[in-house]
Motif scaffolding. Structure first.
Motif, PDB file in Angstrom:
ATOM      1  N   ILE A 289       0.832  -1.198   0.000  1.00  0.00           N
ATOM      2  CA  ILE A 289       0.000   0.000   0.000  1.00  0.00           C
ATOM      3  C   ILE A 289       0.869   1.252   0.000  1.00  0.00           C
ATOM      4  CG2 ILE A 289      -1.661   1.303   1.396  1.00  0.00           C
ATOM      5  CD1 ILE A 289      -2.847  -1.428   2.233  1.00  0.00           C
ATOM      6  N   SER A 290       1.987   1.195   0.703  1.00  0.00           N
ATOM      7  CA  SER A 290       2.888   2.357   0.768  1.00  0.00           C
ATOM      8  C   SER A 290       3.627   2.608  -0.536  1.00  0.00           C
ATOM      9  CB  SER A 290       3.897   2.174   1.901  1.00  0.00           C
ATOM     10  OG  SER A 290       4.669   1.003   1.693  1.00  0.00           O
ATOM     11  N   ASP A 291       3.535   1.696  -1.501  1.00  0.00           N
ATOM     12  CA  ASP A 291       4.183   1.900  -2.794  1.00  0.00           C
ATOM     13  C   ASP A 291       3.436   2.910  -3.671  1.00  0.00           C
ATOM     14  OD1 ASP A 291       6.247   0.206  -2.306  1.00  0.00           O
ATOM     15  OD2 ASP A 291       5.570  -1.405  -3.615  1.00  0.00           O
ATOM     16  N   TYR A 292       2.242   3.289  -3.269  1.00  0.00           N
ATOM     17  CA  TYR A 292       1.418   4.112  -4.144  1.00  0.00           C
ATOM     18  C   TYR A 292       1.546   5.602  -3.835  1.00  0.00           C
ATOM     19  CZ  TYR A 292      -0.766  -0.071  -5.973  1.00  0.00           C
ATOM     20  OH  TYR A 292      -0.978  -1.269  -6.599  1.00  0.00           O
ATOM     21  N   GLY A 293       1.584   6.394  -4.907  1.00  0.00           N
ATOM     22  CA  GLY A 293       1.468   7.833  -4.824  1.00  0.00           C
ATOM     23  C   GLY A 293       0.061   8.246  -5.216  1.00  0.00           C
ATOM     24  N   PHE A 294      -0.358   9.410  -4.754  1.00  0.00           N
ATOM     25  CA  PHE A 294      -1.730   9.897  -4.886  1.00  0.00           C
ATOM     26  C   PHE A 294      -1.772  11.059  -5.872  1.00  0.00           C
ATOM     27  CE2 PHE A 294      -4.852  12.844  -2.489  1.00  0.00           C
ATOM     28  CZ  PHE A 294      -5.938  12.441  -3.242  1.00  0.00           C
ATOM     29  N   LEU A 295      -2.650  10.952  -6.863  1.00  0.00           N
ATOM     30  CA  LEU A 295      -2.929  12.030  -7.802  1.00  0.00           C
ATOM     31  C   LEU A 295      -4.377  12.474  -7.604  1.00  0.00           C
ATOM     32  CD1 LEU A 295      -1.515  10.376 -11.068  1.00  0.00           C
ATOM     33  CD2 LEU A 295      -0.224  11.610  -9.303  1.00  0.00           C
TER      34      LEU A 295
END
Length: 598
Positions: free
Chosen positions: A6-12
């Motif tokens: 889950i921590s691998d994701y960045g938010f746009l």
């Protein structure tokens, strides 16, 4: 199932919808119409539910290394891939409206995903794999090559238009794959625009121009947000995340971008958080007031007041849809395998049906906090709302409910719910001079005092030596940390101080994490930030600072926090990015800045 952490994701975000892009270059979540709409990329919840990967062919092999960061004060993410052949940067964003500045961000967003590739050194072979699966993976679209070089993906109510200003695109049976070389100094842009099958054709935008416009829109928006307290960079970034979770058309703040990311891998506590919770209202307002600007807080309040409408015989729901929808009935997906096999996958959230006694307290507290902006006297709609909510609390505070953790078993007399009933009566008394002739301050004050007596008597467990989660039970619950934060008891009160110590001992960890209860498998980040506030209020500033710095260390490499943290591995768990975690960070930092703040 081998899925990214889950921590691998960045938010746009474009402030109407949001996307998650992994360190591997794959966009695995995007609901383009609005935050709580159907996903066209849903690999987050099933490997076959759609994605768009844009990364070096050598990604994942020896010698491949990734660095990434947001452009300052934006949700424009730059990922640098270092490979043995050279380095490239991929910049990802959801496009802002052309010329959008300030609070217009998100008002008319074109629903376009922008991706640009910039060669930094050497010559790198890149690969794009575009495989949309609309309606949460239920549909495989027809792909059509267009005369102007675009590819249309059409299925059900959805149209996606993929464009490139570099390599030619060719539709395959169920995806569009292409490879191309990028040398130092080269720039290649891609766009995917969303539209409705029976509406206008999706917007066509130049990727480089719109990327620059989107950066400027975010920067202009953040210029209106001034925070000069402690941990300035962390607070400003969390404020950007909250802005990104704000559905600008209404002002509602989504609790998280995602649904059904598990509290425990393989567990079944997987819920849809893409809605707006009234319970979080006063905490959200306080965070926006501290780190954003008054107009954002006022717009959020206006959304809530309209969503509630005129109070009637039915209790006010704890959550609403982003445009005030009340019925957001829950159903389980039968086709999605869930994140790392964690099922069920849920859409909708049946917590809206629960009796939650704390909701009126959040709303009346919000009116009290903003009364100097809302007018003196309050307008008729606000007066009616406060009067109706105060009467609801007066009539129902003695009933059991499901509590702030929204349990799905039996109703209980939760301490935190009673405390927020006390808050409702206390703030209603304070607002009474602005509420007209129907305000019954004397009755409200009597009920307030009765609630307080009940909590102090029934909430305290002499055997445990602490205030527990519910009347008559022995279970320690971190929600008791909310008592000083809400102003119900000072943190220096002997029984409250004992409660804080018991929670630290029985629910705390060396990493600074605090569980909600002793069987909770993970640390709940909001509770950890509440403990920071309690320590400040108890006069233990140095311990509070050290705890705060340990807790914020659980953010990922681009400063995002999910709902919970695994106690053994340190992995992020639960829906992400989680508004309450970033709200907790902002409010704890402000408490460290100004311990006297309310």
């Amino acid at each position: 199932m081998d899925q990214p952490a889950i921590s691998d994701y960045g938010f746009l975000s474009d402030c109407r919808s949001g996307a998650l892009v992994g360190r591997d270059g794959s966009v695995d979540w995007w609901c383009p119409d609005r935050f709580d709409g159907p996903a066209v990329f849903g690999r987050l919840l099933d490997p076959e539910a759609g994605h768009w990967c844009l990364a070096p062919v050598a990604a994942g092999r020896p010698g491949h290394r990734v660095e990434r960061a947001y452009r300052p004060d934006t949700l424009v993410l730059r990922t640098v891939h270092h490979t043995p052949e050279g380095s490239v940067a991929v910049t990802d964003a959801l496009a802002a409206e052309l010329g959008a500045r300030g609070h217009r961000l998100g008002m008319s967003s074109p629903a376009v995903l922008l991706r640009t590739v910039e060669g930094l050194s050497g010559r790198v072979r890149m690969a794009s794999d575009f495989a949309p699966r609309p309606d949460h993976g239920l549909l495989t679209p027809y792909l059509h090559d267009q005369p102007d070089g675009a590819v249309l993906a059409v299925a059900g109510a959805t149209v996606l238009e993929l464009r490139s200003d570099g390599p030619p695109l060719r539709a395959g049976p169920d995806r569009v794959r292409t490879e191309f070389d990028v040398a130092a100094g080269d720039t290649v842009g891609f766009t995917v625009a969303y539209g409705r099958t029976y509406g206008e054709r999706p917007a066509r935008l130049d990727p480089s121009t719109m990327m620059a416009e989107t950066v400027q829109a975010w920067e202009a928006y953040r210029e209106t947000h001034q925070y000069e307290g402690r941990y300035r960079d962390l607070v400003r970034h969390s404020a950007v995340v909250l802005t990104g979770l704000t559905y600008t058309r209404s002002g509602a703040v989504a609790a998280a971008l995602t649904t059904s990311l598990p509290e425990r891998i393989g567990g079944d506590r997987n819920y849809d958080y893409r809605y707006a919770w009234l319970r979080d209202f006063s905490m959200t307002l306080r965070a926006l007031w501290v780190a954003a600007c008054p107009s954002e807080a006022s717009r959020l309040f206006a959304w809530a007041a309209r969503s509630i409408g005129r109070p009637g015989p039915e209790p006010v729901p704890v959550l609403f849809g982003l445009e005030g929808e009340r019925d957001i009935s829950e159903h389980d997906s039968t086709h999605l395998r869930g994140y790392a096999g964690s099922r069920p996958v849920r859409f909708g959230n049946d917590a809206w049906r629960q009796r939650q006694l704390d909701v009126p307290g959040e709303m009346i507290s919000a009116v009290w906090r903003l009364h100097h902006l809302l007018g003196d006297p309050l307008d008729e709609e606000l007066r009616e709302m406060v009067l109706g909510l105060a009467d609801e609390v007066a009539d129902t505070w003695h009933l059991p409910d499901r509590g702030m953790w929204e349990t799905r078993d039996a109703d209980r007399h939760y301490v935190s719910s009673k405390v927020l009933c006390w808050v409702a009566m206390d703030k209603a008394v304070a607002l009474a001079p602005r509420l007209g002739e129907r305000a019954d301050a004397r009755r409200w004050a009597a009920i307030r005092d009765e609630i307080r007596t009940s909590v102090l008597r029934e909430g305290w467990n002499e055997t445990v030596g602490a205030y527990t989660g519910a009347f008559g039970c022995r279970e320690i619950d971190a929600s008791a940390l909310f008592l000083p934060v809400a102003g119900f008891l000072p943190a220096t009160d002997p029984r409250m101080r004992a409660t804080i110590e018991v929670i630290e001992r029985d629910l705390g960890t060396d990493s600074g994490l605090v569980r909600r209860w002793d069987t909770d498998p993970a640390g709940f980040l909001l509770c950890s930030f509440w403990l920071v506030e309690c320590l400040v209020l108890a006069g233990e500033r140095e311990r509070a600072e050290a705890l705060f710095e340990r807790v914020v260390g659980h953010a990922n490499d681009v400063g995002l926090l999910s709902e919970q943290i695994d106690l053994h591995t340190g992995a992020q768990l639960g829906n992400t990015p989680q508004a309450l975690s970033h709200i907790g960070l902002i409010n704890a930092a402000w408490r460290l800045t100004d311990p006297t703040s309310d």
